[in-house]
Structures are given as C-alpha cells and as structure tokens.
Design an enzyme around this catalytic site. Structure first.
Site, PDB file in Angstrom:
ATOM      1  N   LYS A  28      -0.480  13.970  36.198  1.00 30.19           N
ATOM      2  CA  LYS A  28       0.414  14.930  36.852  1.00 30.19           C
ATOM      3  C   LYS A  28       0.221  14.816  38.373  1.00 30.19           C
ATOM      4  CE  LYS A  28       0.435  17.511  32.601  1.00 30.19           C
ATOM      5  NZ  LYS A  28       0.601  18.778  31.892  1.00 30.19           N
ATOM      6  N   HIS A  58       9.396  14.709  30.288  1.00 27.91           N
ATOM      7  CA  HIS A  58       8.230  15.600  30.191  1.00 27.91           C
ATOM      8  C   HIS A  58       8.716  17.047  30.342  1.00 27.91           C
ATOM      9  CE1 HIS A  58       4.477  17.641  31.012  1.00 27.91           C
ATOM     10  NE2 HIS A  58       3.871  16.598  30.471  1.00 27.91           N
ATOM     11  N   GLU A  98       7.639  19.476  31.899  1.00 26.49           N
ATOM     12  CA  GLU A  98       7.627  20.020  33.258  1.00 26.49           C
ATOM     13  C   GLU A  98       8.852  19.560  34.036  1.00 26.49           C
ATOM     14  OE1 GLU A  98       3.600  18.812  34.150  1.00 26.49           O
ATOM     15  OE2 GLU A  98       2.917  20.208  32.606  1.00 26.49           O
ATOM     16  N   ASN A 126      -1.939  11.463  31.544  1.00 24.79           N
ATOM     17  CA  ASN A 126      -0.941  11.871  32.532  1.00 24.79           C
ATOM     18  C   ASN A 126      -1.632  12.735  33.575  1.00 24.79           C
ATOM     19  OD1 ASN A 126       1.173  12.913  33.990  1.00 24.79           O
ATOM     20  ND2 ASN A 126       2.015  14.153  32.329  1.00 24.79           N
ATOM     21  N   SER A 149      -3.201  20.150  25.456  1.00 28.89           N
ATOM     22  CA  SER A 149      -4.608  20.559  25.420  1.00 28.89           C
ATOM     23  C   SER A 149      -5.463  19.695  24.497  1.00 28.89           C
ATOM     24  CB  SER A 149      -4.742  22.040  25.042  1.00 28.89           C
ATOM     25  OG  SER A 149      -4.077  22.859  25.995  1.00 28.89           O
ATOM     26  N   GLY A 192      -1.507  22.673  28.913  1.00 28.91           N
ATOM     27  CA  GLY A 192      -2.267  23.300  29.997  1.00 28.91           C
ATOM     28  C   GLY A 192      -2.662  24.736  29.714  1.00 28.91           C
ATOM     29  N   GLU A 201       4.948  17.127  22.493  1.00 34.52           N
ATOM     30  CA  GLU A 201       4.145  18.019  23.334  1.00 34.52           C
ATOM     31  C   GLU A 201       4.699  19.430  23.220  1.00 34.52           C
ATOM     32  OE1 GLU A 201       1.917  15.814  26.597  1.00 34.52           O
ATOM     33  OE2 GLU A 201       3.915  16.107  27.400  1.00 34.52           O
TER      34      GLU A 201
HETATM   35  P1  13P Z   1      -2.705  19.154  28.930  1.00 33.22           P
HETATM   36  O1  13P Z   1      -3.497  18.120  28.179  1.00 33.22           O
HETATM   37  O2  13P Z   1      -3.302  19.533  30.247  1.00 33.22           O
HETATM   38  O3  13P Z   1      -2.347  20.323  28.047  1.00 33.22           O
HETATM   39  O4  13P Z   1      -1.310  18.445  29.307  1.00 33.22           O
HETATM   40  C1  13P Z   1      -0.568  17.818  28.333  1.00 33.22           C
HETATM   41  C2  13P Z   1       0.535  17.090  28.992  1.00 33.22           C
HETATM   42  O5  13P Z   1       1.494  17.659  29.464  1.00 33.22           O
HETATM   43  C3  13P Z   1       0.416  15.639  29.100  1.00 33.22           C
HETATM   44  O6  13P Z   1       1.625  15.074  29.496  1.00 33.22           O
END
Ligand code: 13P
Length: 253
Positions: free
Chosen positions: A15, A98, A100, A13, A215, A176, A170
């Site tokens: 983002k 997601h 976010e 992803n 992560s 992140g 997640e």
């Molecule tokens: P990270 O791998 O940067 O922690 O992000 C995970 C994520 O949100 C993937 O959708």
C-alpha cells in the site's frame, strides 16, 4: 486439477507505506529468508520504488507488481501510470480493483474490467481483487457482489482472459481490521468463485489461483492456506515485516 498442481502465490501489498531504504531492505530480507519455499513470492511496492527494486527482486527470485494502473496506455492523463510503463520498470503483475481503489476512487466494476484489459494488453498479469463489504455480507449479498465483479471482467475481456490472471478474494470487512474470515467462510467464497469461472471454462477454473486477503498473518495463514480453494495470500499489514511475511511464505509450503 487438484490443489497441489497450483503453485501457491504469496503477495505482499505494501500500500502507501515505506521508503526507498525500507523497500530495499525488505526485498533483500525476503529474498534471503524464503530459502526453499515452493511458493511464488510477489512484492507490490508503491510506484516510485518498483524501478529500483527490479534487479534486486529478480536476483532474489521474487516477482514484482504494481498496485494499480491507468486504463490508458499513454497520453494526457496527469498523475496516471500506464501498463507499458510498469512493464518498462520491471513489474510482471498488477492489482486491479483493490477495494481501496473501488471505495476511495470510485472504481466501478466496469472501470476495473477496463484496467484488467489494459493490464493484459501491456503484458502484465492482472490480480483481480473482489470482495464484499460488511453491510453486503450481512445482507446476504456476498455471492451476488463477487459474482458481478468477476462477470464484469468476463463480459469485457472474455473468459479466456482469466487464463493468466489471479483472483484475490478480499472481504472488505477483514482488510486492516484484524478481523479475518474463518477458513470456512473464505473457502466457501473461493469455491463459489472457482465454480463461476468453471461455468465459462473448466480448465482455467482448475488452474486459476485464488488468493485470500484480509488480515492474513503468521497466526492464521496455515489454516487458511490449507483450504482446498485457497491458493495463496494477498497480504497488507503483515507484508511490511520481513519476519511476518516470511512466516506466511513458510506456511504456504
Ligand atoms: P491487510 O492484510 O492489512 O488486512 O490488507 C489486506 C489487503 O488489502 C491486501 O491487499
């Protein structure tokens, strides 16, 4: 059904990162480097790059996905992108819920369920993202939160709708942040989620792929992916580096 019968899925992803040039270079490098991996590989770029990547991804044996979709198929919804449009430009998968989106765009479990339904109606495979915040984990609410996130979809779409879907666990506190769930923590939630699906349909529960995200990187991928109920990864930061993403793919076998 044993773990070995579920093809691992490694999804990147991106983002809101990258450029057209970076997107093309990254897809080419992933396609060239994944060689004999048995894993299914999915790249999830920002909307504007999906169209231009579709031929390259297909040629390189990669799947293509989107990060979100509208609950509507068309109409006066400025700024939204519909499922049929995503199919039109070559996407096969779409993330729904997601963290976010849930956090920054106030997407409730009900909205996420509507997006899940819209994805399926368009012929896209939804990747249902679930996970608890740090506060919820500390309050012992991980199971209640993730269960409600799955049940909202089952309530709206029926358990059969999970047949061609993917679940991504997640933990919000691990996204992140560099913090990563231990294999025991992750496996515990994955097994819990599979058992929730099994309450509705044991066959689907045996087949559905449950990805870990938060992560995940070359240094921790192998031990996470070795867990019985972890069927792949949804990778953010590390999916922006071809070398790191390829190392995660290699860890999946
Ligand atoms: P990270 O791998 O940067 O922690 O992000 C995970 C994520 O949100 C993937 O959708």
């Amino acid at each position: 059904m044993s773990e070995t019968e579920r093809t691992p899925l490694i999804a990147g992803n991106w983002k809101m990162n990258g450029s057209a040039a970076m997107a093309e270079a990254l897809v080419d490098a992933i396609a060239a480097g994944r060689s004999d991996s048995a894993a299914e590989v999915l790249v999830i770029p920002p909307f504007p790059y999906i169209d231009r990547l579709s031929r390259r991804a297909a040629k390189g044996g990669l799947q293509l996905g989107a990060q979100d979709l509208s609950v509507h198929a068309s109409g006066a919804f400025t700024g939204e992108v519909s499922g049929p449009m995503l199919v039109d430009v070559g996407a096969g998968y779409v993330l729904v819920g997601h963290s976010e989106r849930r956090e920054m765009h106030a997407e409730s479990d009900a909205v996420v369920a509507a997006k899940f339904e819209a994805a399926r109606a368009a012929g896209l495979k939804p990747v249902l993202c679930v996970g608890e915040s740090r506060q919820q984990r500390e309050a012992g609410e991980t199971e209640a939160v993730t269960r409600a996130q799955v049940e909202a979809v089952v309530d709206r779409c029926g358990a059969g709708a999970l047949a061609d879907a993917v679940i991504a666990y997640e933990p919000v506190w691990a996204i992140g942040t560099g913090l990563v769930a231990t294999p025991e923590q992750a496996q515990g939630v994955h097994a819990f989620l599979r058992a929730r699906v099994a309450e509705h349909d044991a066959t689907i529960a045996g087949r559905i792929r449950i990805l870990y995200g938060g992560s995940m990187k070359p240094q921790n991928a192998a031990e996470l992916l070795a867990c019985e109920d972890i069927d792949g990864g949804l990778i953010g930061g590390a999916s922006l580096s071809a070398d790191d993403f390829l190392a995660v793919i290699a860890a999946a076998g």
